[in-house]
Motif scaffolding. Structure first.
Motif, PDB file in Angstrom:
ATOM      1  N   LYS A  82      36.416  67.859   8.549  1.00 13.09           N
ATOM      2  CA  LYS A  82      35.457  67.086   9.208  1.00 13.09           C
ATOM      3  C   LYS A  82      34.841  68.536  10.232  1.00 13.09           C
ATOM      4  CE  LYS A  82      36.276  62.617   8.078  1.00 13.09           C
ATOM      5  NZ  LYS A  82      36.602  61.183   7.640  1.00 13.09           N
ATOM      6  N   ASN A  83      34.908  68.289  11.386  1.00 13.30           N
ATOM      7  CA  ASN A  83      34.718  68.855  11.963  1.00 13.30           C
ATOM      8  C   ASN A  83      36.068  69.939  13.076  1.00 13.30           C
ATOM      9  OD1 ASN A  83      31.845  67.517  12.071  1.00 13.30           O
ATOM     10  ND2 ASN A  83      32.178  67.044  13.602  1.00 13.30           N
ATOM     11  N   TRP A  84      37.264  69.982  13.361  1.00 14.38           N
ATOM     12  CA  TRP A  84      37.905  70.632  13.324  1.00 14.38           C
ATOM     13  C   TRP A  84      38.466  71.503  12.162  1.00 14.38           C
ATOM     14  CZ3 TRP A  84      40.600  68.781  17.606  1.00 14.38           C
ATOM     15  CH2 TRP A  84      40.350  67.869  18.099  1.00 14.38           C
ATOM     16  N   ASP A  85      38.669  72.848  12.340  1.00 12.48           N
ATOM     17  CA  ASP A  85      39.506  74.234  12.373  1.00 12.48           C
ATOM     18  C   ASP A  85      40.221  73.765  12.484  1.00 12.48           C
ATOM     19  OD1 ASP A  85      38.503  76.153  14.537  1.00 12.48           O
ATOM     20  OD2 ASP A  85      36.963  75.511  13.839  1.00 12.48           O
ATOM     21  N   PHE A  86      41.870  74.717  12.236  1.00 13.80           N
ATOM     22  CA  PHE A  86      43.168  74.792  12.528  1.00 13.80           C
ATOM     23  C   PHE A  86      43.376  76.417  11.864  1.00 13.80           C
ATOM     24  CE2 PHE A  86      47.254  75.537  12.249  1.00 13.80           C
ATOM     25  CZ  PHE A  86      47.943  75.316  13.530  1.00 13.80           C
ATOM     26  N   CYS A  87      43.463  78.079  12.818  1.00 17.63           N
ATOM     27  CA  CYS A  87      44.191  78.603  11.513  1.00 17.63           C
ATOM     28  C   CYS A  87      44.801  79.656  12.366  1.00 17.63           C
ATOM     29  CB  CYS A  87      42.478  79.684  11.398  1.00 17.63           C
ATOM     30  SG  CYS A  87      42.191  80.487  12.971  1.00 17.63           S
ATOM     31  N   PHE A  88      46.099  80.215  12.008  1.00 14.75           N
ATOM     32  CA  PHE A  88      47.077  81.406  12.486  1.00 14.75           C
ATOM     33  C   PHE A  88      47.326  82.547  12.085  1.00 14.75           C
ATOM     34  CE2 PHE A  88      49.473  78.414   9.507  1.00 14.75           C
ATOM     35  CZ  PHE A  88      50.527  79.793   8.443  1.00 14.75           C
ATOM     36  N   SER A  89      47.844  83.152  12.167  1.00 11.48           N
ATOM     37  CA  SER A  89      48.285  84.698  11.703  1.00 11.48           C
ATOM     38  C   SER A  89      49.475  84.756  11.946  1.00 11.48           C
ATOM     39  CB  SER A  89      47.002  85.693  11.997  1.00 11.48           C
ATOM     40  OG  SER A  89      47.221  86.204  13.338  1.00 11.48           O
ATOM     41  N   LEU A  90      49.947  85.745  10.436  1.00 11.81           N
ATOM     42  CA  LEU A  90      51.923  86.572  10.628  1.00 11.81           C
ATOM     43  C   LEU A  90      51.568  87.559  10.167  1.00 11.81           C
ATOM     44  CD1 LEU A  90      53.581  83.566   9.677  1.00 11.81           C
ATOM     45  CD2 LEU A  90      53.463  83.512  12.023  1.00 11.81           C
ATOM     46  N   ARG A  91      52.197  88.208  11.498  1.00  8.43           N
ATOM     47  CA  ARG A  91      52.645  90.025  10.784  1.00  8.43           C
ATOM     48  C   ARG A  91      53.611  90.224  11.075  1.00  8.43           C
ATOM     49  NH1 ARG A  91      51.642  94.304  14.054  1.00  8.43           N
ATOM     50  NH2 ARG A  91      51.167  92.773  15.784  1.00  8.43           N
ATOM     51  N   THR A 115      44.632  79.608  16.352  1.00  7.55           N
ATOM     52  CA  THR A 115      43.241  79.286  17.106  1.00  7.55           C
ATOM     53  C   THR A 115      43.810  77.308  16.932  1.00  7.55           C
ATOM     54  OG1 THR A 115      42.607  80.740  17.596  1.00  7.55           O
ATOM     55  CG2 THR A 115      40.739  79.068  17.449  1.00  7.55           C
ATOM     56  N   LEU A 116      43.032  76.368  17.423  1.00  5.37           N
ATOM     57  CA  LEU A 116      42.776  75.008  17.555  1.00  5.37           C
ATOM     58  C   LEU A 116      41.041  74.589  17.747  1.00  5.37           C
ATOM     59  CD1 LEU A 116      42.745  72.230  16.315  1.00  5.37           C
ATOM     60  CD2 LEU A 116      43.937  71.750  18.106  1.00  5.37           C
ATOM     61  N   GLY A 117      40.240  74.355  17.226  1.00  8.11           N
ATOM     62  CA  GLY A 117      38.718  74.008  17.184  1.00  8.11           C
ATOM     63  C   GLY A 117      38.352  73.002  17.189  1.00  8.11           C
ATOM     64  N   TYR A 118      37.031  72.872  17.105  1.00  9.81           N
ATOM     65  CA  TYR A 118      36.367  71.383  16.981  1.00  9.81           C
ATOM     66  C   TYR A 118      34.525  71.154  17.015  1.00  9.81           C
ATOM     67  CZ  TYR A 118      34.400  66.752  17.040  1.00  9.81           C
ATOM     68  OH  TYR A 118      33.481  65.850  16.588  1.00  9.81           O
ATOM     69  N   SER A 119      34.249  71.849  16.303  1.00 17.08           N
ATOM     70  CA  SER A 119      32.799  71.933  16.692  1.00 17.08           C
ATOM     71  C   SER A 119      31.473  70.263  16.624  1.00 17.08           C
ATOM     72  CB  SER A 119      32.228  72.834  14.932  1.00 17.08           C
ATOM     73  OG  SER A 119      33.376  73.670  14.750  1.00 17.08           O
ATOM     74  N   PHE A 120      30.579  70.571  16.881  1.00 17.18           N
ATOM     75  CA  PHE A 120      30.237  69.252  16.927  1.00 17.18           C
ATOM     76  C   PHE A 120      28.468  69.526  17.311  1.00 17.18           C
ATOM     77  CE2 PHE A 120      31.178  71.498  21.556  1.00 17.18           C
ATOM     78  CZ  PHE A 120      29.836  71.344  21.990  1.00 17.18           C
ATOM     79  N   LYS A 121      27.900  68.389  17.455  1.00 16.76           N
ATOM     80  CA  LYS A 121      26.013  68.418  17.330  1.00 16.76           C
ATOM     81  C   LYS A 121      25.140  67.261  18.130  1.00 16.76           C
ATOM     82  CE  LYS A 121      24.956  71.089  12.947  1.00 16.76           C
ATOM     83  NZ  LYS A 121      24.721  71.347  11.402  1.00 16.76           N
ATOM     84  N   THR A 122      24.875  67.555  19.298  1.00 13.27           N
ATOM     85  CA  THR A 122      23.977  66.043  19.731  1.00 13.27           C
ATOM     86  C   THR A 122      23.238  66.486  19.728  1.00 13.27           C
ATOM     87  OG1 THR A 122      24.180  67.818  21.883  1.00 13.27           O
ATOM     88  CG2 THR A 122      26.320  66.575  21.568  1.00 13.27           C
ATOM     89  N   TRP A 123      22.307  64.882  20.092  1.00 17.09           N
ATOM     90  CA  TRP A 123      21.144  64.856  20.255  1.00 17.09           C
ATOM     91  C   TRP A 123      19.738  65.646  19.549  1.00 17.09           C
ATOM     92  CZ3 TRP A 123      21.940  68.203  25.733  1.00 17.09           C
ATOM     93  CH2 TRP A 123      22.614  67.539  26.894  1.00 17.09           C
TER      94      TRP A 123
END
Length: 465
Positions: free
Chosen positions: A328-337, A406-414
């Motif tokens: 949905k509006n959430w995203d989660f990512c990580f990177s290993l090396r 990284t953990l993120g949340y996207s949104f829209k308003t108005w």
């Protein structure tokens, strides 16, 4: 003694030929110019051919201009009639390529092929014999210095299944670099200094690279993608005729212990910048013996001839893993090396090896040095070369690092008037390694006074109106 600082060309500062009218890079009294051409051709939607030609010119070489061509061919096998009906196969492409590139090494001085002189400066460096007392000293220069050239051969295969839900590539390559540019020792009485920029030989890299991409979940609300890559590379010096006619090792003078104890050397048949050290001797309990090393040539004495090539800073295998999930509006990512079989000389550990009382307690300065428990237990009390240039301090520094989460949340308003994203990022999250130093990732292979990479957190907001 005179102090010489300001360089004055012995001949004209121009490059000796008319400069092109359209250089993309220009500096005072020096220039680098490139002309680039490309041709693409596609036949039957299955065969693709690309050819490019570069014509580069640089004021750093007497022969300014060099031509570097490249060719690439691709064959889309899945477009063949007998494979078009295989629904599971979404991509299958064979690639062949050949290319040349030129390097001029950023540290090479401009117009280094022209004889120049340096003028003495300072009131204490003038000789009142004639004129105003100025003296001029000839600078080092290399009249026949030329472009370093890398030639690469590559064969690859791209593949994909189920509309690219599973895809990847595999490449086998061979890369040879000739006329290596290096600030290397000069032959006795052949130059004005004991080191100069030279074309010293050739180096070969060969290996295999593979990438994989999997999309386990693809729905309207949930998306998940995992990317993985792995590379095996072997590098080997194939020629050092520019600086070692008899085959003897050539020191990397940029890395040394003290003033004259060089650690890394070059020799044909070995990886670049390999460690050239003594083989440590151990007692019956497996503990290292101070100043005791192996007489490898069996002549009954310990000399420089007993040193041997042991490992190198370059890793045999490197890997990366990245994962991204969106719900949905959430995203989660990580990177290993990961890096396997990269070796590091721990100069910090070696610098604490001498626990002689005069080294521990600095009576003249009234302070006590810090030492590790391991150094105190060894109780070494010397700075002998066999103690310093020992393979005891060359460690396997393989590691697995988590670079980013990284953990993120996207949104829209108005009524979509404003949109944005709030995110929290952690960088340099953790490192798994058996190496005892601050950080196993040391490109030069010489761990000395490295500033530690910090764990950091960022809380951010992106807004769009």
């Amino acid at each position: 003694m005179p102090r010489f600082t300001t360089s004055t060309p012995a001949t004209s500062s121009k490059a000796g030929q008319e400069r092109p009218h359209t250089p993309y890079h220009f500096q005072t009294d020096s220039y680098l110019v490139s002309f680039f051409g490309r041709a693409n051709y596609t036949l039957l939607d299955r065969y693709m051919l690309t050819a490019t030609v570069r014509r580069d010119g640089s004021s750093r070489f007497k022969e300014h201009w060099a031509t570097f061509p490249s060719f690439a061919f691709a064959y889309k096998i899945n477009e063949e009639p007998f494979l078009k009906n295989v629904k599971a196969l979404s991509d299958l492409k064979l690639r062949l390529s050949y290319g040349e590139t030129g390097q001029q090494a950023g540290a090479v001085p401009d117009y280094s092929w022209i004889p120049t002189y340096s003028k003495n400066t300072g009131t204490d460096s003038y000789y009142d014999v004639a004129g105003d007392g100025s003296l001029y000293r000839p600078d080092n220069y290399t009249p026949n210095l030329k472009w370093e050239t890398t030639t690469t051969y590559n064969i690859g295969l791209d593949w994909g299944f189920f509309n690219q839900r599973i895809s990847g590539t595999i490449d086998v390559y061979k890369r040879k670099t000739t006329d290596l540019l290096n600030y290397a020792p000069t032959k006795a009485l052949s130059a004005f200094r004991n080191q100069a920029w030279q074309n010293i030989g050739s180096l070969e890299n060969k290996g295999i690279e593979a990438t994989f991409c999997v999309k386990p979940i693809q729905t309207n609300d949930f998306f998940w993608q995992v990317d993985y890559n792995v590379t095996y590379n072997k590098n080997e010096i194939t020629d050092l005729s520019g600086v070692s006619e008899d085959g003897s090792p050539v020191a990397n003078t940029g890395i040394k212990i003290g003033t004259d104890r060089y650690l890394e050397y070059q020799q044909v048949g070995h990886p670049i910048n390999s460690f050239y050290v003594f083989q440590q001797a151990y007692d019956k309990d497996g503990k290292p013996v101070e100043n005791a090393v192996v007489d490898r040539n069996g002549d009954g004495q310990i000399t420089q001839a007993d040193k041997y090539f042991y490992k190198s800073p370059a890793a045999d295998v490197t890997m990366g893993l990245a994962s991204r999930m969106e719900w949905k509006n959430w995203d989660f990512c990580f990177s290993l090396r990961a890096s396997l079989n990269n070796y590091v000389y721990n100069n910090n550990e070696q610098g604490m090896a001498n626990v002689n009382p005069t080294e521990v307690w600095k009576s003249s300065l009234l302070y006590m040095n810090n030492y590790t428990h391991e150094a105190v237990a060894r109780n070494w009390q010397t700075y002998q070369i066999t103690s310093q240039l020992s393979d005891y301090y060359v460690h396997n520094a393989s590691f697995l690092k988590c670079d980013n989460i990284t953990l993120g949340y996207s949104f829209k308003t108005w009524d979509d008037y404003m949109s944005g994203r709030v995110y929290l990022t952690a960088s340099n999250v953790f490192c798994i390694t058996k190496y005892d130093g601050l950080d196993p990732e040391v490109a030069s292979g010489f761990d000395s006074n490295m500033y530690p990479r910090p764990l950091s957190f960022i809380l951010g907001v992106n807004l769009s109106f």
